[in-house]
Design a protein around this motif. Structure first.
Motif, PDB file in Angstrom:
ATOM      1  N   VAL A 154       0.862  -1.181   0.000  1.00 22.81           N
ATOM      2  CA  VAL A 154       0.000   0.000   0.000  1.00 22.81           C
ATOM      3  C   VAL A 154       0.899   1.230   0.000  1.00 22.81           C
ATOM      4  CG1 VAL A 154      -1.889   1.204   1.140  1.00 22.81           C
ATOM      5  CG2 VAL A 154      -1.721  -1.268   1.346  1.00 22.81           C
ATOM      6  N   LEU A 155       0.722   2.082  -1.010  1.00 22.40           N
ATOM      7  CA  LEU A 155       1.561   3.269  -1.161  1.00 22.40           C
ATOM      8  C   LEU A 155       0.665   4.488  -1.317  1.00 22.40           C
ATOM      9  CD1 LEU A 155       2.731   0.810  -3.226  1.00 22.40           C
ATOM     10  CD2 LEU A 155       4.729   2.297  -3.144  1.00 22.40           C
ATOM     11  N   THR A 156       1.111   5.629  -0.793  1.00 26.48           N
ATOM     12  CA  THR A 156       0.356   6.874  -0.917  1.00 26.48           C
ATOM     13  C   THR A 156       1.322   7.985  -1.287  1.00 26.48           C
ATOM     14  OG1 THR A 156       0.570   7.230   1.477  1.00 26.48           O
ATOM     15  CG2 THR A 156      -1.489   6.250   0.689  1.00 26.48           C
ATOM     16  N   SER A 157       0.797   9.018  -1.958  1.00 27.21           N
ATOM     17  CA  SER A 157       1.639  10.151  -2.309  1.00 27.21           C
ATOM     18  C   SER A 157       0.886  11.445  -2.070  1.00 27.21           C
ATOM     19  CB  SER A 157       2.102  10.074  -3.768  1.00 27.21           C
ATOM     20  OG  SER A 157       1.034  10.330  -4.654  1.00 27.21           O
ATOM     21  N   ALA A 158       1.631  12.520  -2.093  1.00 26.38           N
ATOM     22  CA  ALA A 158       1.061  13.839  -1.824  1.00 26.38           C
ATOM     23  C   ALA A 158       0.426  14.393  -3.099  1.00 26.38           C
ATOM     24  CB  ALA A 158       2.157  14.755  -1.281  1.00 26.38           C
ATOM     25  N   GLY A 159       0.474  15.734  -3.268  1.00 23.72           N
ATOM     26  CA  GLY A 159      -0.180  16.365  -4.407  1.00 23.72           C
ATOM     27  C   GLY A 159       0.309  15.856  -5.747  1.00 23.72           C
ATOM     28  N   ALA A 160      -0.356  16.282  -6.810  1.00 21.89           N
ATOM     29  CA  ALA A 160      -0.238  15.674  -8.128  1.00 21.89           C
ATOM     30  C   ALA A 160       1.199  15.419  -8.577  1.00 21.89           C
ATOM     31  CB  ALA A 160      -0.956  16.547  -9.149  1.00 21.89           C
ATOM     32  N   HIS A 169       9.510   5.818  -8.130  1.00 21.09           N
ATOM     33  CA  HIS A 169       9.891   4.936  -7.022  1.00 21.09           C
ATOM     34  C   HIS A 169       9.439   3.500  -7.307  1.00 21.09           C
ATOM     35  CE1 HIS A 169      10.378   3.457  -2.902  1.00 21.09           C
ATOM     36  NE2 HIS A 169       9.124   3.061  -2.936  1.00 21.09           N
ATOM     37  N   ILE A 170       8.224   3.335  -7.815  1.00 20.20           N
ATOM     38  CA  ILE A 170       7.727   1.997  -8.146  1.00 20.20           C
ATOM     39  C   ILE A 170       8.557   1.388  -9.271  1.00 20.20           C
ATOM     40  CG2 ILE A 170       5.758   0.761  -9.160  1.00 20.20           C
ATOM     41  CD1 ILE A 170       3.942   2.691  -7.567  1.00 20.20           C
ATOM     42  N   LEU A 171       8.918   2.191 -10.256  1.00 17.44           N
ATOM     43  CA  LEU A 171       9.775   1.697 -11.340  1.00 17.44           C
ATOM     44  C   LEU A 171      11.114   1.226 -10.808  1.00 17.44           C
ATOM     45  CD1 LEU A 171       9.194   4.203 -14.282  1.00 17.44           C
ATOM     46  CD2 LEU A 171       8.476   1.821 -14.138  1.00 17.44           C
ATOM     47  N   ARG A 172      11.704   1.966  -9.870  1.00 21.15           N
ATOM     48  CA  ARG A 172      12.979   1.532  -9.288  1.00 21.15           C
ATOM     49  C   ARG A 172      12.823   0.195  -8.600  1.00 21.15           C
ATOM     50  NH1 ARG A 172      13.457   7.069  -8.204  1.00 21.15           N
ATOM     51  NH2 ARG A 172      12.677   6.867  -6.079  1.00 21.15           N
ATOM     52  N   ARG A 173      11.705   0.008  -7.901  1.00 23.59           N
ATOM     53  CA  ARG A 173      11.465  -1.278  -7.238  1.00 23.59           C
ATOM     54  C   ARG A 173      11.294  -2.402  -8.243  1.00 23.59           C
ATOM     55  NH1 ARG A 173       6.769  -0.962  -2.772  1.00 23.59           N
ATOM     56  NH2 ARG A 173       6.642  -3.093  -3.546  1.00 23.59           N
ATOM     57  N   ASP A 174      10.556  -2.144  -9.319  1.00 20.49           N
ATOM     58  CA  ASP A 174      10.209  -3.204 -10.271  1.00 20.49           C
ATOM     59  C   ASP A 174      11.324  -3.511 -11.253  1.00 20.49           C
ATOM     60  OD1 ASP A 174       7.746  -3.241  -9.061  1.00 20.49           O
ATOM     61  OD2 ASP A 174       6.625  -2.535 -10.801  1.00 20.49           O
ATOM     62  N   LEU A 175      11.963  -2.452 -11.783  1.00 21.74           N
ATOM     63  CA  LEU A 175      12.850  -2.632 -12.939  1.00 21.74           C
ATOM     64  C   LEU A 175      14.275  -2.171 -12.700  1.00 21.74           C
ATOM     65  CD1 LEU A 175      10.451  -1.320 -15.744  1.00 21.74           C
ATOM     66  CD2 LEU A 175      10.685  -3.654 -14.885  1.00 21.74           C
ATOM     67  N   GLY A 176      14.525  -1.453 -11.590  1.00 21.46           N
ATOM     68  CA  GLY A 176      15.863  -0.970 -11.323  1.00 21.46           C
ATOM     69  C   GLY A 176      16.027   0.504 -11.640  1.00 21.46           C
ATOM     70  N   VAL A 177      17.157   1.045 -11.215  1.00 25.37           N
ATOM     71  CA  VAL A 177      17.375   2.485 -11.318  1.00 25.37           C
ATOM     72  C   VAL A 177      17.578   2.934 -12.763  1.00 25.37           C
ATOM     73  CG1 VAL A 177      19.886   2.414 -10.999  1.00 25.37           C
ATOM     74  CG2 VAL A 177      18.589   4.402 -10.214  1.00 25.37           C
ATOM     75  N   ALA A 178      18.134   2.078 -13.630  1.00 28.65           N
ATOM     76  CA  ALA A 178      18.348   2.480 -15.023  1.00 28.65           C
ATOM     77  C   ALA A 178      17.022   2.758 -15.710  1.00 28.65           C
ATOM     78  CB  ALA A 178      19.125   1.392 -15.770  1.00 28.65           C
ATOM     79  N   ALA A 179      16.041   1.874 -15.509  1.00 29.66           N
ATOM     80  CA  ALA A 179      14.723   2.077 -16.128  1.00 29.66           C
ATOM     81  C   ALA A 179      14.038   3.307 -15.550  1.00 29.66           C
ATOM     82  CB  ALA A 179      13.852   0.838 -15.916  1.00 29.66           C
ATOM     83  N   SER A 180      14.174   3.520 -14.234  1.00 27.84           N
ATOM     84  CA  SER A 180      13.573   4.691 -13.610  1.00 27.84           C
ATOM     85  C   SER A 180      14.194   5.975 -14.138  1.00 27.84           C
ATOM     86  CB  SER A 180      13.747   4.608 -12.091  1.00 27.84           C
ATOM     87  OG  SER A 180      13.300   5.781 -11.463  1.00 27.84           O
ATOM     88  N   ASN A 181      15.514   5.996 -14.271  1.00 29.59           N
ATOM     89  CA  ASN A 181      16.177   7.185 -14.797  1.00 29.59           C
ATOM     90  C   ASN A 181      15.798   7.438 -16.253  1.00 29.59           C
ATOM     91  OD1 ASN A 181      17.442   7.683 -12.379  1.00 29.59           O
ATOM     92  ND2 ASN A 181      19.411   6.824 -12.985  1.00 29.59           N
TER      93      ASN A 181
END
Length: 317
Positions: A154-160, A169-181
């Motif tokens: 369960v994840l929550t975030s602030a304004g838009a 952040h989810i991309l870093r968890r799923d695919l690694g920092v290269a994909a997130s960057n």
């Protein structure tokens, strides 16, 4: 990369905010670098009246939540007035019970709160609504001073705009920092901001240092292999070390040297994912000195070893 597409649903509720809907729909849209399939859904297929003068025609109903492994709940207008429809709450609970991750953007946190899944956990929402969320759902530990909160499934975030930070952040968890960057560059967004960064820092007189500090961060990112000190960073920004430290924390959520260390670890992650360089060479190229030093900081920050991290991505290819 996963050997199949990761299934993601974006749940559009009445009064949905257009930017909140658009962020996950765009970030996770299927492309060669983004192994996701996205379905935009509502309580039922058809027209959903949104906020800010826009409406949405969604192709899917709540059956999309039965299909999804990752469910985004964008923010919507007047979340503190009424709970979501009972069938929406039930569908979110069922998705969670099946193991799906639920991620709320902005006031979408109220929909997750209505399920009870946030009880006893940390959560956040748009700063304008944090007090209402805490009052209406006292079992939730509402943190009004962060951009996003990751409680596992369960994840929550602030304004838009912080929805982008959550998605990266989810991309870093799923695919690694290269994909997130890569995604951050495509979005013309900051590669990462700390989830602990303040949402809103009131100032009586704005200080026009934002661009100067951003330039200093870019300057530092290009020199991670070199020794970097607080004094050098402050000198580049043309302010005192004390002013630099204070404003840097406001801008990033990190102290300057903590930020440099995280940037070095992220560069090491990218090299581990995308190259066959030795641990010692990566340590030298990222300014961490020795392989032993890299291992120590890698374990402290990420809870794993460089070798185990590399094998995770090698085995996933």
């Amino acid at each position: 990369m996963p050997d199949r597409l990761i299934r993601a649903a974006v749940l559009v509720l009445e009064g949905a905010k257009p930017l909140d809907v658009g962020i996950p729909a765009q970030v996770f849209s299927t492309r060669a670098s983004m192994p996701y399939e996205v379905r935009v859904c509502g309580a039922a297929p058809g027209l959903v009246t949104g906020g800010d003068g826009l409406s949405y025609h969604v192709a899917h109903g709540l059956e999309a939540l039965e299909w999804a492994e990752l469910v985004f709940v964008p923010g919507y207008r007047y979340p503190d007035r009424d709970d979501p429809p009972e069938e929406v709450v039930d569908a979110l609970l069922a998705a969670h019970a099946r193991g799906a991750r639920l991620a709320a953007i902005s006031t979408g946190a109220f929909a997750l709160a209505a399920t009870g899944l946030l009880d006893g956990l940390r959560a956040t929402t748009h700063w304008h609504y944090t007090r209402q969320l805490a009052t209406r759902y006292p079992a939730i530990h509402v943190d009004e001073n962060v951009l996003f909160v990751d409680e596992g499934h369960v994840l929550t975030s602030a304004g838009a705009a912080s929805g982008i930070d959550l998605c990266l952040h989810i991309l870093r968890r799923d695919l690694g920092v290269a994909a997130s960057n890569h995604a951050a560059r495509r979005l013309v967004a900051a590669p990462y901001r700390s989830g602990g960064q303040a949402q809103f820092v009131p100032r009586s007189v704005p200080e026009p240092l934002g661009e100067r500090f951003a330039a200093t961060r870019e300057w530092a990112l290009a020199r991670l292999a070199e020794p970097l000190t607080l004094e050098e960073l402050a000198r580049h920004a043309a302010v005192s070390p004390r002013t630099f430290s204070r404003r840097f924390v406001e801008d990033t959520g990190y102290t300057p040297m903590h930020w440099v260390m995280r940037a070095r670890i992220d560069l090491a992650r990218e090299l581990l994912e995308r190259s066959e360089l030795s641990i010692d060479r990566i340590a030298a190229d990222t300014g961490l000195g020795t392989g032993a030093n890299l291992r120590q900081h890698f374990q402290r920050i990420l809870g794993t070893t460089p070798s185990d991290y590399r094998s995770t991505f090698t085995n996933g290819e």
